[in-house]
Every structure is written in structure tokens, then in C-alpha cells.
Design a protein around this motif. Structure first.
Motif, mmCIF file in Angstrom:
data_model
loop_
_atom_site.group_PDB
_atom_site.id
_atom_site.type_symbol
_atom_site.label_atom_id
_atom_site.label_comp_id
_atom_site.label_asym_id
_atom_site.label_seq_id
_atom_site.Cartn_x
_atom_site.Cartn_y
_atom_site.Cartn_z
ATOM 1 N N ASN A 1 31.690 46.737 43.350
ATOM 2 C CA ASN A 1 30.347 47.049 43.853
ATOM 3 C C ASN A 1 29.628 45.749 44.181
ATOM 4 O O ASN A 1 29.140 45.055 43.292
ATOM 5 N N GLY A 2 29.548 45.423 45.456
ATOM 6 C CA GLY A 2 28.895 44.201 45.880
ATOM 7 C C GLY A 2 27.434 44.378 46.224
ATOM 8 O O GLY A 2 26.842 43.507 46.864
ATOM 9 N N THR B 1 31.820 48.888 47.395
ATOM 10 C CA THR B 1 31.475 48.408 48.736
ATOM 11 C C THR B 1 32.661 47.773 49.454
ATOM 12 O O THR B 1 32.636 47.625 50.677
ATOM 13 N N THR B 2 33.706 47.407 48.711
ATOM 14 C CA THR B 2 34.851 46.754 49.350
ATOM 15 C C THR B 2 35.657 47.721 50.218
ATOM 16 O O THR B 2 36.490 47.283 51.011
ATOM 17 N N ALA B 3 35.404 49.018 50.087
ATOM 18 C CA ALA B 3 36.033 49.976 50.999
ATOM 19 C C ALA B 3 35.557 49.741 52.419
ATOM 20 O O ALA B 3 36.289 49.988 53.388
ATOM 21 N N TYR B 4 34.326 49.268 52.573
ATOM 22 C CA TYR B 4 33.727 49.059 53.891
ATOM 23 C C TYR B 4 33.671 47.576 54.266
ATOM 24 O O TYR B 4 33.661 47.234 55.453
ATOM 25 N N GLU C 1 36.122 41.920 52.052
ATOM 26 C CA GLU C 1 35.899 40.606 51.440
ATOM 27 C C GLU C 1 34.525 40.504 50.796
ATOM 28 O O GLU C 1 33.995 39.408 50.620
ATOM 29 N N ASP C 2 33.943 41.634 50.415
ATOM 30 C CA ASP C 2 32.602 41.624 49.839
ATOM 31 C C ASP C 2 32.581 40.848 48.519
ATOM 32 O O ASP C 2 33.612 40.694 47.845
ATOM 33 N N SER C 3 31.395 40.388 48.153
ATOM 34 C CA SER C 3 31.219 39.627 46.914
ATOM 35 C C SER C 3 30.089 40.230 46.107
ATOM 36 O O SER C 3 29.448 41.195 46.537
ATOM 37 N N SER D 1 31.894 35.487 43.342
ATOM 38 C CA SER D 1 33.255 35.983 43.534
ATOM 39 C C SER D 1 33.534 37.168 42.618
ATOM 40 O O SER D 1 33.395 37.072 41.397
ATOM 41 N N LEU D 2 33.946 38.282 43.209
ATOM 42 C CA LEU D 2 34.361 39.425 42.401
ATOM 43 C C LEU D 2 35.615 39.087 41.593
ATOM 44 O O LEU D 2 35.762 39.511 40.440
ATOM 45 N N PHE D 3 36.499 38.309 42.180
ATOM 46 C CA PHE D 3 37.746 37.961 41.493
ATOM 47 C C PHE D 3 37.463 37.102 40.257
ATOM 48 O O PHE D 3 38.062 37.297 39.195
ATOM 49 N N ALA D 4 36.543 36.156 40.385
ATOM 50 C CA ALA D 4 36.228 35.265 39.261
ATOM 51 C C ALA D 4 35.369 35.933 38.204
ATOM 52 O O ALA D 4 35.213 35.397 37.101
ATOM 53 N N SER D 5 34.816 37.097 38.511
ATOM 54 C CA SER D 5 33.881 37.739 37.572
ATOM 55 C C SER D 5 34.533 38.077 36.244
ATOM 56 O O SER D 5 33.867 38.110 35.205
#
Length: 406
Positions: free
Chosen positions: A292-293, A323-326, A329-331, A341-345
Motif C-alpha cells: 500500500n503506497g 497500489t502496486t497492482a496499478y 514500482e510504487d513506494s 522503499s517498500l522492499f527496505a521497509s
């Protein structure tokens, strides 16, 4: 509407009484309390009663809070294009009346009140069961927007409308007077109703407070009961974190989740503080898990009945979607550990947990991951109907889970 109404003054009130007057002048906006206004009629935790007026170049955040955005704003512009020019005072006069989210309402001067009243629909209300079961050829959301556009005092970019709820044939309605927030994804966000329904269902299963919500039978509408009214229908105070941080709607992506924790500690009552911090952590962590960005400053808020009573708590979770469905590369909407960064979260959540006084963050994140797994399994068939959403949520979950568990 008839000829263009010019509004430079609005009366402002709360359930506890008249508060004061909001005026627009050459230098900007001024709000002043009436000399005899009761202290319980204060309009914001950030704006205590005082003799001096509150001056602002832009509309004060408490009044900006419910101004329409996106779909609703564009519909209002189209509806009023031939009658008037849009400005914040007119928008507030239209959508800031009794139906506005929270306890603050406004009233236009008598000479323009009648003109504004002609904008209202029939106001007859709708049954929840009929909205959920609609299978007619007409677009139900478009019809609801036509009827209730001018009472929709609610922000947000996606298509949404505030619909008065009427009693079912058996007489059952959960509140004395209530409204339904009806949302549609439209063509821009396919499957958004299913998206929000699944994400909110996961939050509920994880023990996060959420409002009562529903998905229409045709999967096109997400319906939620408003959470700022008591069982007797009395308006509760609601203030978004953007308001409490003295930020306008345009600044909703400025800040950090660590700042949110600080303001939760600052404004939530001592008896409610630990629970509020725990809930805040859960909402932020679940947003990271679900991709969820859009968990920005306007998607967190507090509730209270009376500003003179020290009883303020964190509002239930709302507007929780993948939100990454749409936007693949959302953050994150705000920074966490200095990063969006979602990855670093998954790394920064451990430090954030300490800020929120979570005793065992890995245990709690593990429980949220398990709740997400259960939700994805439970709603497998529903998600299969919306492949974009299905791929988006699963990818976000797997990316977070593999990094956290690995």
C-alpha cells in the motif's frame, strides 16, 4: 444552481454550539471564535479558543480536510461550470454542512443559503441491501453521484460519494442516523473495490480496528459505514494527521511514519496511548506487507467526542489498498527509517516497532503475515475475478515475506 453565489463568510459550528466565523479577505483566511462560544465548541485540537483570530494564507487545515479532490471535485466543476467559479469557500459551503466528516460544520449567509440548497438532491436515502444487490443496466454509482454529489463532504482522489442510509424493511439500521461511503474504482483502477475489500478484511482478521464494510454483489462497489458518529447519531470529532501537523491537503505525502508516532503520543490520551501506538504500528506494517503506497497523512486520524475531555483515540483503519497492482514500482507514501522503499521497509519496521513500544516486533509482524496468508487463501476465488489485483497483492506479500522470513 442559479446565479453565482459569492461567499466570503461562513458560520462555523459543532454539536456543542456555534463556534465562530470563517472569513476570506485580501490577506487570506481568518477564523475567530465568538466571544461567548463554549470551550467545548472548539473546532480543532490544534486551534484552542482564544481572543485573537487564526490567520492563514490558505484555508486552515481543519477546513481543508474534507474538501473534495479528484473525481468528486471534477464532477462538481462540471455540474457548476455554467453557474459559478470554483473556490475553496464555495466548496466548503457546499460540502461542509451537516454531512461532513467530523463534528465541524459550516453554514452560508442567508442570502446564499437558499441558492446552495437548490443544489441538493432529493435526499431520500438508500437501503444498503439495494446498493449491494444492484444488478440493473444503469450505472448505480453514477446515479448515486448525481443524487448526492453536493452533500459529499469527504476527501480522496478515487470516485466516492456519501449516501444517506435508510432503514431496511425490517427496520434495522445500525445507527440512529448514518451515511454510507460508496466507492468505485472506475476504469482507471480496475478491481479496486475487490482490492479494498480484501485488504480491509485482512486488517480486520489481524485485529486492527476497522469500520463496518461491504462489497457489492457485482464486485463494483466498496461500501463502508462512516465511523465518526455515535450509536445515537451524534457527530464525533475527527482530525486527520495532516490537520494535527498543520499541513494542507497538498502536503499529505510530506513526513515520516516516525513523525506520526510522535503525534499519536502527543494527541492520544494517556489511557489510550499504548493501544494507539500498537494500532499505528500494525497499520504501517500491514501497508508494507500489502504493497500500500498510499498510506499518507490523510489516511490516519484521531477521534474524540469533546475537545474539553481528555479522551482522544486513533481512528480505525481505512483506505487500505494494494497500489502496486496499478503502479508496480510504487513506494511508501511517507518515509520509514529515512526511506520510502517498500522492499527496505521489512528492515526499518523493527526500529519503528521500538518507537511504537512493541515488545516483540518480529512476533507481531509474523502474526500480520499469517493474517495476510489466511486472507489471501480465504478470498482466492474473489481475487481470481480480478487478475491485476491478485498478482499485485501476492507479489507484494511474497516480496516482503521472503525478505522478512529469509
Amino acid at each position: 444552481m442559479a446565479d453565482s453565489p459569492v461567499i466570503d463568510r461562513l458560520r462555523v459550528g459543532t454539536p456543542q454550539g456555534d463556534s465562530g466565523v470563517l472569513a476570506l479577505g485580501d490577506a487570506g483566511y481568518l477564523f475567530g471564535y465568538h466571544p461567548d462560544a463554549p470551550k467545548s465548541a472548539e473546532i480543532s485540537l490544534l486551534m484552542p479558543q482564544r481572543m485573537e483570530q487564526y490567520a492563514s494564507r490558505e484555508l486552515h487545515p481543519i477546513f481543508q480536510m474534507n474538501l473534495p479532490e479528484g473525481y468528486v471535485l471534477e464532477r462538481l466543476r462540471l455540474r457548476l461550470a455554467k453557474a459559478t467559479t470554483m473556490d475553496p469557500m464555495l466548496l466548503l459551503a457546499l460540502t461542509g454542512r451537516d454531512a461532513a466528516i467530523g463534528r465541524v460544520h459550516v453554514q452560508a449567509p442567508t442570502e446564499v443559503a437558499d441558492t446552495l440548497a437548490t443544489a441538493d438532491g432529493d435526499g431520500r436515502g438508500e437501503r444498503l441491501s439495494q446498493i449491494l444487490a444492484w444488478d440493473g443496466a444503469e450505472d448505480l454509482f453514477e446515479e448515486l453521484a448525481r443524487r448526492y454529489l453536493f452533500r459529499t463532504g469527504i476527501s480522496g482522489v478515487q470516485p466516492k460519494v456519501l449516501v444517506p442510509e435508510t432503514r431496511e424493511p425490517d427496520g434495522k439500521v445500525s445507527l440512529a442516523t448514518t451515511d454510507l461511503i460508496v466507492k468505485s474504482g472506475g476504469a482507471d483502477y480496475p478491481g479496486l473495490a475487490v482490492n479494498e475489500f480484501v485488504c480491509m478484511s485482512i486488517a480486520r482478521d489481524a485485529g486492527i480496528p476497522v469500520p463496518e464494510f461491504f462489497l457489492s454483489d457485482n464486485r463494483q462497489l466498496f461500501v463502508m459505514r462512516r465511523f465518526d458518529r455515535t450509536a445515537e447519531g451524534r457527530a464525533l470529532g475527527f482530525e486527520e494527521m495532516a490537520v494535527l501537523m498543520a499541513k494542507g491537503a497538498a502536503q499529505k505525502y510530506e513526513g515520516s511514519y516516525e513523525q506520526l508516532a510522535r503525534f499519536v503520543e502527543l494527541y492520544c490520551s494517556p489511557a489510550r496511548r499504548l493501544q494507539a501506538l500498537s494500532q499505528l504500528f500494525d497499520q504501517v506494517a500491514l501497508s508494507c506487507i500489502l504493497g500500500n503506497g498510499d498510506a499518507h497523512l490523510k489516511n490516519f486520524g484521531v477521534l474524540y467526542a469533546d475537545p474539553t475531555i481528555d479522551d482522544v483515540w486513533l481512528a480505525p483503519a481505512y483506505d487500505l489498498v494494494n497500489t502496486t497492482a496499478y503502479i508496480p514500482e510504487d513506494s511508501l507514501a511517507l518515509t520509514l527509517g529515512g526511506s520510502k522503499s517498500l522492499f527496505a521497509s521489512r528492515v526499518h519496521l523493527v526500529d519503528f516497532a521500538r518507537r511504537c513500544r512493541i515488545a516483540d516486533p518480529r512476533l507481531r509482524v509474523g502474526e500480520l503475515l499469517e493474517a495476510t496468508e489466511r486472507g489471501l487463501a480465504q478470498h482466492r476465488a474473489l481475487l481470481a475475478e480480478e487478475p491485476i489485483v491478485d498478482v499485485g497483492i501476492h507479489a507484494a506479500f511474497q516480496r516482503f515475506a521472503s525478505g522478512f522470513r529469509g
